[in-house]
Write an enzyme that holds these catalytic residues in place. Structure first.
Site, PDB file in Angstrom:
ATOM      1  N   GLU A   1       4.244   1.107   1.973  1.00 57.93           N
ATOM      2  CA  GLU A   1       5.341   0.764   2.853  1.00 57.93           C
ATOM      3  C   GLU A   1       6.705   1.113   2.264  1.00 57.93           C
ATOM      4  O   GLU A   1       7.056   0.673   1.176  1.00 57.93           O
ATOM      5  CB  GLU A   1       5.304  -0.733   3.180  1.00 57.93           C
ATOM      6  CG  GLU A   1       4.019  -1.168   3.860  1.00 57.93           C
ATOM      7  CD  GLU A   1       2.919  -1.600   2.895  1.00 57.93           C
ATOM      8  OE1 GLU A   1       2.164  -0.702   2.433  1.00 57.93           O
ATOM      9  OE2 GLU A   1       2.798  -2.783   2.592  1.00 57.93           O
TER      10      GLU A   1
ATOM     11  N   CYS B   1       0.851  -1.189   0.000  1.00 58.23           N
ATOM     12  CA  CYS B   1       0.000   0.000   0.000  1.00 58.23           C
ATOM     13  C   CYS B   1       0.887   1.239   0.000  1.00 58.23           C
ATOM     14  O   CYS B   1       0.870   2.015  -0.936  1.00 58.23           O
ATOM     15  CB  CYS B   1      -0.891   0.021   1.232  1.00 58.23           C
ATOM     16  SG  CYS B   1      -2.200  -1.180   1.193  1.00 58.23           S
TER      17      CYS B   1
END
Lengths: 267, 787
Positions: free
Chosen positions: B433, B431
């Site tokens: 990171e 997402c």
């Protein structure tokens, strides 16, 4: 020093360059038939009955009372304004004082403008131009941009549709222009009232001698004023008007282009 | 898009996700053969991989230019019984559920029942894991305090760097052999274990080359049978490519893409790694090949585009492995989070955007596929052209690309101890990171329900859903005299649950290291070859473990409401509030209204609420950051939810922010839905009060209607908005285009959409504040704008 405002709007992206915060002053001497911000007319806080999200006939939405306007200190307004400095700096934006008519609270406005300048903020004032020259003279050098409304050149019509003569308005504009202020005339295109070829031609001609005004903004008609009047249960004098089509708009743009002006649409 | 791509794209869109038991049967066959028992675990895993790559059906779709599927056909999705053995009931749910379903045939049910389940029951990592964790862990997991990422999917969470573009698998094998030869059996007590691991890597490397050769053979066969002369030539060319890569370093643009794709398939066949796998900084990797091929006259821009588009289709053909239970709830999507990175900076810190960046953005805009995901890294050095190009795709309402702050990512990684070079070569994956591409294992271990911990605190350690003691005794909050007393109690519960989570994680990390090493993926991630250690056992240069905080907005607003109304203004007592919460506000409508309308809320650049948010962040950070994992690395925090805020909301009762029981929590670092009322600058200011640089990623969602971005002015202002957020160290922002459907919902439930800003005419306003006629007009315009 305190003043009366009815809104502070952040991320204003149509009221001058960059990302801006717009402070809406309460109170206006004009009574335009198409007024966009009818809640900003009275120079006092007021309690009104509101039907948010619909008209009185919509039974799903209960009417509620709402207080319009806040009596606020210069310091508290500045605190809100300064929250978004990073956005102004990034985008070349700043603060716009609108209304209502900011020139109706000149002392309050001056203090705010001075503090804005101390903080290196770009300033704009959105004005009807209907204020004494004495007041303009006190502030014009604190203002980076005048968003200056021009409505009707025919004085009789001006009186009819706005409640006041345009004499002072035109005179102030001429003076500001001659003092070197940056002025951006804004022309609300009210169907059949201000958007006639005759009126727009007259505005263009009036502006011609002002060599430092090279760009005008045309504000196409929208139904916000009508919508808000219903919300605040006020009469909308302009009645039901239809929004200009793209072609109609193009013709109006052309009037100013043919006089050599740059034209921007929208706010 | 030419006809070929249109067909391939359509084929991918039309393919119905279904379960394929090919992998399950092959791996079961292998483990039943007894071969696994005669060798070490890493070698057994490598032999299993070899068996898969030797026997998997070769699928070459008509007209495609990049070949290789994970399953026997597009969207024929394998299962991984060695990790998670689906029960028959799981399959029934997968087959029948409305969202994210996978078709299951009767034959598959039969094989699963007769062959797969009997062999794997008790042996899958999922079974081992639930046997290994203690009761405390189990209770917290069942209550929805946290989720566990590794209970049915493998640790992945990593991205490839540039190594495959200069090295073939023959080169990797040489590196591995050299390390085997230099093992020190006299003074290194791990030498033997290292030899097993490295030997496993050699087998895995051969397996992938074999897989490519099998494609080559098949392509030659197809070429012989092909009637169309130009396709015959193309197939022959593809056969030659599959013969060269991945054995050798790629020499052409086409070879580079095909090589990556084989590596990708290797990783996602070996295990069902989270975040699939990812080529990372694709524009940078491909640019040298593109330039060389164009100069040599063997590639045109048009052909490069076509190859990229064919490559794009391959990602879309591979849905995320079929998830069940809590995992399906926390990550309910076909998307497998392969996030292509564009832009950013080079390893010496210069703007890295190039011609390929813009070409790939064209491909993203044209393909409009759910997979792969894409993002643009914007550094302070990135040209406005790049940001504006991205915004012009975003405004088409496709949700991609998302925007990331390179400068923040670099600082986040450097703070964690990475070298500046590794940090600049990194980016974001999954997402949001942050990671050092090609060199880091950055495992998300599970979502953490911050709001639930507050609920437990308010109930003196008891979970009101079950009435059972879930946490620890932290005192009766009705007797607390100050907000600080309450916050201290919250910290006690927080520490307890984080301890439980980390203790469980340590057990789980060891299970993966011991039972399911990943010798193939270990070839690709530095420094597994050099250290002779597996990716799942700390072989990567950097090993980070994350616990992802969820519901920051919800817990902030809840704590703020308590602080404001109960302790500061003394408008009502905590007892009163708890009664209202227990009644789900029934009969307490007035209290709820006050909580909703007359309370400072996060997202409005109001320090009263935002200071509480900071306090929560600090408490969370303090409990997690810097604690050791079992792989020589550290625990870190990030703030993202995927779809977990919905699951977590479903286990939390009414809360003092006015939220009713079971409603979703706030997502990412976004304010509670509808709580922000001061426009986007205030949201960004509030969100920037999180110290993003001490996280490994935060997720901020913003909504807009297409009209706001219709003209250059809108694009320009939005670009400034983003740059400002990034100046304040904001990590990520994404824009969801608002559809007419959403606007209709906002008309029905205005209280949930109070933050929705629309462009009316020359100005923007809150949608719910507009009259019905204007609202309808905007709905109409939105529909037209999106059609």
């Amino acid at each position: 020093m305190n003043g009366i405002i009815f809104d502070i709007k952040k991320f204003a992206i149509h009221d001058g360059p960059g990302i801006r915060t717009t402070v809406f002053f309460k109170g206006c001497s004009l009574d335009c038939w198409w007024c966009h911000n009818p809640e900003g007319r009275k120079l006092e806080t007021e309690t009104v009955s509101v039907k948010p999200g619909g008209d009185a006939s919509d039974s799903r939405i209960p009417a509620r009372t709402e207080v319009i306007g806040r009596d606020v200190s210069v310091a508290s307004v500045m605190e809100e304004i300064l929250k978004d400095v990073i956005f102004y700096d990034q985008s070349g934006g700043g603060v716009t004082f609108s209304g209502g008519e900011p020139m109706m609270q000149p002392e309050f406005l001056i203090e705010l403008l001075q503090l804005c300048k101390e903080n290196s903020l770009n300033t704009a004032v959105d004005t009807s131009g209907y204020a004494s020259w004495d007041d303009f003279e006190k502030i014009y050098n604190l203002i980076d941009l005048f968003l200056y409304d021009l409505k009707l050149m025919d004085d009789e019509s001006h009186i009819k549709y706005t409640g006041v003569s345009n004499e002072l308005i035109l005179e102030n504009l001429a003076r500001l222009s001659s003092m070197g202020s940056k002025v951006e005339p804004r022309i609300p295109l009210i169907p059949g009232i201000t958007d006639t070829e005759e009126n727009l031609e007259a505005i263009a001609e009036f502006l011609t001698p002002r060599k430092n005004i090279r760009q005008v903004v045309l504000l196409p008609y929208n139904r916000l004023g009508e919508d808000k009047s219903r919300k605040f249960d006020l009469t909308y004098k302009a009645g039901q008007l239809s929004v200009q089509s793209g072609d109609e708009l193009e013709n109006k743009v052309e009037i100013f282009r043919s006089h050599g002006y740059g034209v921007r649409i929208g706010g | 898009m030419n006809d070929r791509i249109r067909r391939l794209r359509q084929q991918s869109l039309d393919a119905i996700p279904r379960i394929s038991l090919e992998r399950a049967q092959l791996i079961t066959e292998f483990y039943k053969s007894g071969k696994a028992e005669r060798v070490s675990v890493p070698v057994a895993r490598a032999l299993a991989f070899e068996h898969l790559m030797e026997n998997k059906q070769i699928c070459i779709n008509e007209g495609e230019l990049i070949v290789g599927e994970r399953g026997p056909a597009p969207k024929a999705t394998p299962t991984y019984p060695d990790i998670c053995t689906h029960s028959l009931n799981d399959f029934e749910i997968l087959d029948s559920r409305k969202k994210v379903s996978f078709k299951v045939t009767d034959e598959i049910m039969k094989i699963q029942e007769e062959t797969i389940i009997p062999f794997w029951a008790g042996r899958s990592i999922r079974d081992r894991l639930f046997d290994a964790v203690d009761e405390e862990w189990r209770a917290a997991y069942d209550a929805g305090i946290f989720t566990e990422f590794m209970e049915q999917r493998a640790p992945g969470h990593t991205v490839l760097d540039d190594k495959i573009y200069s090295k073939g698998f023959i080169d990797f094998k040489n590196d591995i052999k050299k390390n085997i030869d230099s093992l020190d059996f006299y003074d290194d007590s791990d030498a033997s274990a290292k030899r097993e691991q490295l030997s496993a890597m050699l087998i895995a490397a051969d397996s992938l080359m074999n897989f490519a050769n099998r494609h080559s053979d098949k392509l030659r066969e197809l070429a012989k049978a092909e009637a169309d002369a130009s396709r015959t030539e193309e197939l022959a060319q593809m056969a030659a490519i599959c013969e060269r890569v991945p054995a050798h370093a790629p020499e052409t643009f086409w070879e580079a893409l095909q090589y990556y794709w084989f590596a990708h398939l290797g990783v996602i066949t070996e295990l069902n790694t989270w975040d699939s796998f990812n080529p990372g900084r694709l524009d940078r990797h491909l640019m040298p090949f593109y330039r060389r091929d164009i100069e040599a006259g063997i590639l045109t821009e048009e052909r490069a585009r076509e190859l990229l588009q064919s490559f794009w289709v391959k990602f879309n053909n591979q849905p995320a492995p079929p998830k069940v239970g809590v995992t399906a709830q926390e990550s309910n999507t076909y998307t497998d989070f392969c996030l292509i990175n564009l832009g950013g900076v080079s390893e010496i810190g210069e703007d890295a955007a190039n011609e390929m960046t813009y070409l790939i953005l064209d491909v993203i805009e044209e393909m409009r596929l759910v997979q792969p995901s894409s993002m643009v890294q914007i550094s302070k050095k990135s040209p406005d052209r790049l940001l504006k190009r991205a915004l012009k795709i975003i405004r088409t309402g496709y949700g991609q690309p998302s925007l990331f702050n390179t400068d923040a990512i670099v600082l986040e990684l450097v703070r964690q101890g990475k070298s500046i070079i590794d940090a600049r070569n990194g980016g974001a994956s999954g997402c949001v990171e942050a990671g050092a591409f090609g060199k880091e294992s950055y495992i998300l271990t599970g979502y953490f329900n911050l709001t639930k911990v507050l609920e437990v605190t308010l109930n003196s350690g008891i979970d009101p859903r079950t009435g059972k003691m879930l946490g620890v005794r932290s005192g009766d909050p009705r007797e607390f005299e100050t907000f600080d007393d309450l916050f201290e109690a919250f910290k006690i519960q927080l520490k307890h649950f984080i301890d439980v989570k980390i203790k469980g994680n340590r057990i789980i990390e060891r299970l993966w290291a011991e039972y399911l090493p990943a010798p193939f993926m270990s070839i690709l991630i530095d420094d597994c070859i050099q250290t002779g250690k597996d990716y799942n056992d700390g072989g990567a240069r950097y090993n980070s473990s994350y616990i992802q905080g969820v519901g920051l907005g919800s817990i902030t607003d809840s704590l703020t409401a308590i602080k404001y109304h109960i302790f500061d203004k003394k408008n009502f007592s905590l007892k009163n509030t708890l009664d209202a919460l227990n009644a789900n506000f029934e009969g307490f409508e007035q209290i709820r209204k006050v909580l909703l309308d007359d309370t400072p809320k996060y997202g409005n650049d109001d320090d009263y609420a935002d200071d509480v948010m900071r306090q929560v962040f600090e408490a969370y950070f303090e409990q997690i950051d810097g604690r050791l994992n079992t792989k020589g690395g550290h625990y870190r925090v990030n703030l993202l939810p995927t779809t977990c805020h919905i699951y977590f909301g479903s286990v939390v009762g009414a809360m003092p922010d006015g939220r009713k029981a079971t409603e979703p929590l706030s997502e990412g670092v976004s304010p509670v839905q509808g709580a922000d009322r001061k426009g986007p600058t205030a949201v960004l200011k509030s969100a920037a009060k999180i110290d993003h640089l001490r996280t490994g990623g935060t997720l901020l969602n913003q909504k807009f209607t297409p009209q706001i971005l219709a003209d250059e002015n809108g694009i320009e202002k939005l670009a400034h908005l983003i740059r400002s957020y990034f100046k304040m160290d904001g990590h990520h922002i994404q824009f969801n285009v608002v559809t007419a459907e959403t606007l209709r919902k906002a008309q029905q439930e205005p209280e949930k959409y109070r933050d929705l800003i629309v462009r009316v005419a020359g100005y923007s306003d809150y949608f719910v504040d507009l009259g019905i006629d204007l609202q309808n007009e905007i709905i109409k315009r939105t529909e037209q704008g999106l059609s």
